[in-house]
Design an enzyme around this catalytic site. Structure first.
Site, PDB file in Angstrom:
ATOM      1  N   ARG A 122      -9.074  13.009  19.196  1.00 16.33           N
ATOM      2  CA  ARG A 122      -7.908  13.888  18.915  1.00 16.33           C
ATOM      3  C   ARG A 122      -8.342  15.089  18.091  1.00 16.33           C
ATOM      4  O   ARG A 122      -7.915  16.220  18.335  1.00 16.33           O
ATOM      5  CB  ARG A 122      -6.834  13.100  18.154  1.00 16.33           C
ATOM      6  CG  ARG A 122      -6.086  12.106  19.023  1.00 16.33           C
ATOM      7  CD  ARG A 122      -5.278  11.149  18.154  1.00 16.33           C
ATOM      8  NE  ARG A 122      -4.293  11.837  17.330  1.00 16.33           N
ATOM      9  CZ  ARG A 122      -3.841  11.378  16.171  1.00 16.33           C
ATOM     10  NH1 ARG A 122      -4.249  10.221  15.690  1.00 16.33           N
ATOM     11  NH2 ARG A 122      -2.949  12.053  15.491  1.00 16.33           N
ATOM     12  N   LYS A 144      -3.654   0.975  10.876  1.00 18.16           N
ATOM     13  CA  LYS A 144      -4.628   0.688   9.807  1.00 18.16           C
ATOM     14  C   LYS A 144      -3.976  -0.144   8.694  1.00 18.16           C
ATOM     15  O   LYS A 144      -4.589  -1.052   8.145  1.00 18.16           O
ATOM     16  CB  LYS A 144      -5.173   1.999   9.227  1.00 18.16           C
ATOM     17  CG  LYS A 144      -6.174   2.669  10.166  1.00 18.16           C
ATOM     18  CD  LYS A 144      -6.621   4.018   9.664  1.00 18.16           C
ATOM     19  CE  LYS A 144      -5.559   5.057   9.867  1.00 18.16           C
ATOM     20  NZ  LYS A 144      -6.010   6.450   9.827  1.00 18.16           N
ATOM     21  N   LYS A 145      -2.741   0.186   8.365  1.00 21.02           N
ATOM     22  CA  LYS A 145      -2.062  -0.557   7.290  1.00 21.02           C
ATOM     23  C   LYS A 145      -1.786  -1.992   7.739  1.00 21.02           C
ATOM     24  O   LYS A 145      -1.942  -2.929   6.964  1.00 21.02           O
ATOM     25  CB  LYS A 145      -0.739   0.132   6.918  1.00 21.02           C
ATOM     26  CG  LYS A 145      -0.909   1.567   6.450  1.00 21.02           C
ATOM     27  CD  LYS A 145      -1.758   1.660   5.207  1.00 21.02           C
ATOM     28  CE  LYS A 145      -2.026   3.104   4.815  1.00 21.02           C
ATOM     29  NZ  LYS A 145      -3.025   3.221   3.753  1.00 21.02           N
ATOM     30  N   ASP A 173       0.837  -1.200   0.000  1.00 21.19           N
ATOM     31  CA  ASP A 173       0.000   0.000   0.000  1.00 21.19           C
ATOM     32  C   ASP A 173       0.872   1.249   0.000  1.00 21.19           C
ATOM     33  O   ASP A 173       2.072   1.196   0.292  1.00 21.19           O
ATOM     34  CB  ASP A 173      -0.927   0.009   1.229  1.00 21.19           C
ATOM     35  CG  ASP A 173      -2.104   0.969   1.062  1.00 21.19           C
ATOM     36  OD1 ASP A 173      -2.229   1.609  -0.003  1.00 21.19           O
ATOM     37  OD2 ASP A 173      -2.901   1.078   2.008  1.00 21.19           O
ATOM     38  N   LYS A 174       0.214   2.352  -0.336  1.00 22.07           N
ATOM     39  CA  LYS A 174       0.861   3.669  -0.305  1.00 22.07           C
ATOM     40  C   LYS A 174       0.021   4.556   0.598  1.00 22.07           C
ATOM     41  O   LYS A 174      -1.206   4.444   0.606  1.00 22.07           O
ATOM     42  CB  LYS A 174       0.863   4.228  -1.728  1.00 22.07           C
ATOM     43  CG  LYS A 174       1.592   5.502  -1.932  1.00 22.07           C
ATOM     44  CD  LYS A 174       0.902   6.835  -1.970  1.00 22.07           C
ATOM     45  CE  LYS A 174      -0.484   7.131  -2.209  1.00 22.07           C
ATOM     46  NZ  LYS A 174      -0.788   8.587  -2.299  1.00 22.07           N
ATOM     47  N   HIS A 175       0.693   5.380   1.371  1.00 20.94           N
ATOM     48  CA  HIS A 175      -0.046   6.341   2.195  1.00 20.94           C
ATOM     49  C   HIS A 175       0.564   7.720   1.974  1.00 20.94           C
ATOM     50  O   HIS A 175       1.771   7.851   1.816  1.00 20.94           O
ATOM     51  CB  HIS A 175       0.073   5.961   3.681  1.00 20.94           C
ATOM     52  CG  HIS A 175      -0.632   6.918   4.586  1.00 20.94           C
ATOM     53  ND1 HIS A 175      -1.979   6.828   4.859  1.00 20.94           N
ATOM     54  CD2 HIS A 175      -0.184   8.007   5.261  1.00 20.94           C
ATOM     55  CE1 HIS A 175      -2.327   7.822   5.657  1.00 20.94           C
ATOM     56  NE2 HIS A 175      -1.260   8.539   5.920  1.00 20.94           N
ATOM     57  N   SER A 176      -0.309   8.721   1.947  1.00 18.31           N
ATOM     58  CA  SER A 176       0.199  10.084   1.807  1.00 18.31           C
ATOM     59  C   SER A 176      -0.280  10.895   2.998  1.00 18.31           C
ATOM     60  O   SER A 176      -1.394  10.682   3.491  1.00 18.31           O
ATOM     61  CB  SER A 176      -0.330  10.689   0.511  1.00 18.31           C
ATOM     62  OG  SER A 176      -0.227  12.095   0.560  1.00 18.31           O
ATOM     63  N   SER A 190      -1.559   5.740  14.421  1.00 16.83           N
ATOM     64  CA  SER A 190      -2.799   5.835  13.652  1.00 16.83           C
ATOM     65  C   SER A 190      -2.596   5.316  12.229  1.00 16.83           C
ATOM     66  O   SER A 190      -3.352   4.480  11.733  1.00 16.83           O
ATOM     67  CB  SER A 190      -3.257   7.298  13.642  1.00 16.83           C
ATOM     68  OG  SER A 190      -4.307   7.490  12.740  1.00 16.83           O
ATOM     69  N   THR A 247      -9.205  11.007  -1.073  1.00 18.01           N
ATOM     70  CA  THR A 247      -9.348  10.024  -2.155  1.00 18.01           C
ATOM     71  C   THR A 247     -10.784   9.497  -2.243  1.00 18.01           C
ATOM     72  O   THR A 247     -11.321   9.300  -3.334  1.00 18.01           O
ATOM     73  CB  THR A 247      -8.349   8.869  -1.923  1.00 18.01           C
ATOM     74  OG1 THR A 247      -7.033   9.435  -1.952  1.00 18.01           O
ATOM     75  CG2 THR A 247      -8.448   7.802  -2.988  1.00 18.01           C
TER      76      THR A 247
HETATM   77  N1  URA Z   1      -3.559  10.409   9.069  1.00 18.50           N
HETATM   78  C1  URA Z   1      -3.963   9.388   9.846  1.00 18.50           C
HETATM   79  O1  URA Z   1      -4.422   8.354   9.372  1.00 18.50           O
HETATM   80  N2  URA Z   1      -3.837   9.551  11.177  1.00 18.50           N
HETATM   81  C2  URA Z   1      -3.340  10.642  11.760  1.00 18.50           C
HETATM   82  O2  URA Z   1      -3.247  10.701  12.967  1.00 18.50           O
HETATM   83  C3  URA Z   1      -2.924  11.704  10.926  1.00 18.50           C
HETATM   84  C4  URA Z   1      -3.035  11.562   9.573  1.00 18.50           C
END
Ligand code: URA
Length: 430
Positions: free
Chosen positions: A168, A187-188, A80-83, A183, A120
């Site tokens: 938060r 999830k990943k 996966d890619k996260h931005s 965080s 997205t």
């Molecule tokens: N993106 C996330 O998924 N979690 C955060 O805490 C900040 C950005």
């Protein structure tokens, strides 16, 4: 275990054990903690931070707070890619099908627009019928059979993050390196990926304004991933100007389709997409080195294989089967179009990307077909015959508000200006 005692210890700068962090996460998910107790802990962590072992403990506990997907029996790696988010950052829509076409599987859990940055999921929802929350079985089948699926976070994936993130957000405790790290990675990890590339943005449109904070986050993401057997690398990329020349939901989908089909491939987007993709192909062994990876990515674009994966994903998730050939029939278009001209001739020297992103967010709030196109880049010559951007808006009033914001976001110079480097730094494996 007394929760107030844990808050006190963290507030005093002490460390929490793995067991205590697991207790915090479990109590949060079981609704045994109030929002104010969770907020107090988040505030203590924001102020006192957490060390490596604590961040690993929190990440693992959040990963295990719900389902952890398994992808047995696939013939390729799960990636996966996260931005960290930006403006005109359409890379996810391009990269997920492109990586699938290169032999990887991409269960991409994406987010919605946040503040000035595009989301997205909001972009994909501009496609009629596209379901960003399919049943878990439908999501998994799409990944297994098409190679990629871009969807939203489900109830069952890292539920601790959903609760903690909400608190938060309400308590001004987002900007904590260990909390952001836990965080993102929880999830990943829950999505079952074994390799990850993170695009950390820096510049006027990035969430983190200071490079030192960005570096701290980058190092934490890589170190915590390593401890949890996730092969993560981070690219620090520029967000001192929008990555694409468009910003807006339907406009970015259309842009991604043009990129995938080859109708239009802007060099800046191509450079970042290929750099991010190469990280994953190399870390998973699908390519031996950077040049091989780039060749494989370009070949998968040029052959149409990546575009086909995108079309198949869209159709599987409820969208039209012929989106690529009938793009303009399906995607909404804003009624009003207007060029924004600068007050004087000059070269673009700097852009307040945050302000531009806020203006785009306002436009799409009333019309998924709204936004900006032909956005001028740093170094571009602009003038009475060369606009800063073209606006797509639902009404003349919206267009006027956006035009003022665009004009104010641009700073011009009299002499030529060199654009910034796109990929600034790499932190990762080897
Ligand atoms: N993106 C996330 O998924 N979690 C955060 O805490 C900040 C950005």
């Amino acid at each position: 275990m007394q929760f107030p005692e844990l808050i006190d210890r963290k507030r005093a700068g002490g460390a929490l054990s793995v067991k205590e962090l697991a207790f915090f996460v479990e109590a949060m998910c079981a609704d045994r903690l109030s929002d104010s107790e969770i907020g107090a802990m988040a505030k203590a962590i924001l102020l006192r931070s957490m060390d490596h072992d604590e961040t690993v403990g929190l990440t693992a506990a959040m990963r295990d707070s719900g389902d952890v997907l398994r992808w047995d029996g696939l013939d390729g790696p799960v990636v996966d890619k996260h931005s960290t988010g930006g403006v005109g950052d359409t890379t996810s829509l391009i990269l997920a099908p492109l990586l699938a076409a290169c032999g990887a599987y991409v269960p991409m859990i994406s987010g919605r627009a946040l503040g000035h940055t595009g989301g997205t999921l909001d972009k994909l929802e501009a496609i009629p019928g596209y379901d960003v929350s399919p049943a878990p079985e439908g999501f998994q089948r799409c990944v297994r059979e098409v190679g990629c699926a871009i969807v939203g976070q489900t109830e069952r994936l890292a539920p601790a993050d959903r609760r903690l993130y909400r608190v938060r957000d309400a308590t001004g405790t987002i900007a904590s390196t260990p909390l952001i790290t836990a965080s993102i990675l929880s999830k990943k990890l829950a999505a079952g990926v074994s390799a990850l590339v993170i695009d950390v943005k820096t510049g006027s449109g990035a969430f983190m304004a200071h490079l030192a904070d960005t570096r701290e986050l980058t190092n934490a993401l890589v170190a915590v991933s390593r401890s949890l057997d996730l092969a993560t690398s981070v690219l620090l990329t520029d967000m001192s100007q929008p990555l694409a020349s468009v910003a807006g939901n339907a406009l970015e989908v259309s842009y991604a389709i043009d990129f995938l089909t080859g109708a239009r491939r802007e060099p800046a987007m191509q450079q970042v997409v290929l750099a991010l993709g190469a990280e994953l192909l190399i870390s998973t062994g699908l390519a031996a080195a950077f040049e091989d990876a780039q060749n494989l990515l370009v070949a998968s674009l040029d052959s149409g294989a990546a575009a086909t994966r995108f079309e198949q994903m869209v159709h599987r998730l409820g969208g039209p089967a012929d989106l690529l050939v009938q793009t303009s029939r399906y995607l909404p278009k804003a009624r009003v179009r207007r060029n924004v001209l600068p007050r004087r001739d000059g070269y673009v020297e700097a852009i307040d990307v945050r302000a531009l992103g806020r203006a785009a967010a306002q436009l799409v709030a009333t019309d998924a077909g709204a936004g900006f196109s032909a956005v001028a880049r740093i170094g571009d010559r602009v003038g009475v015959d060369q606009p800063l951007a073209q606006i797509y808006a639902a009404s003349e009033t919206d267009a006027s508000v956006a035009a003022a914001a665009v004009e104010a976001a641009y700073q011009l110079a009299d002499t030529p200006v060199t654009g910034p480097r796109l990929v600034i730094e790499r932190v990762g494996l080897q």
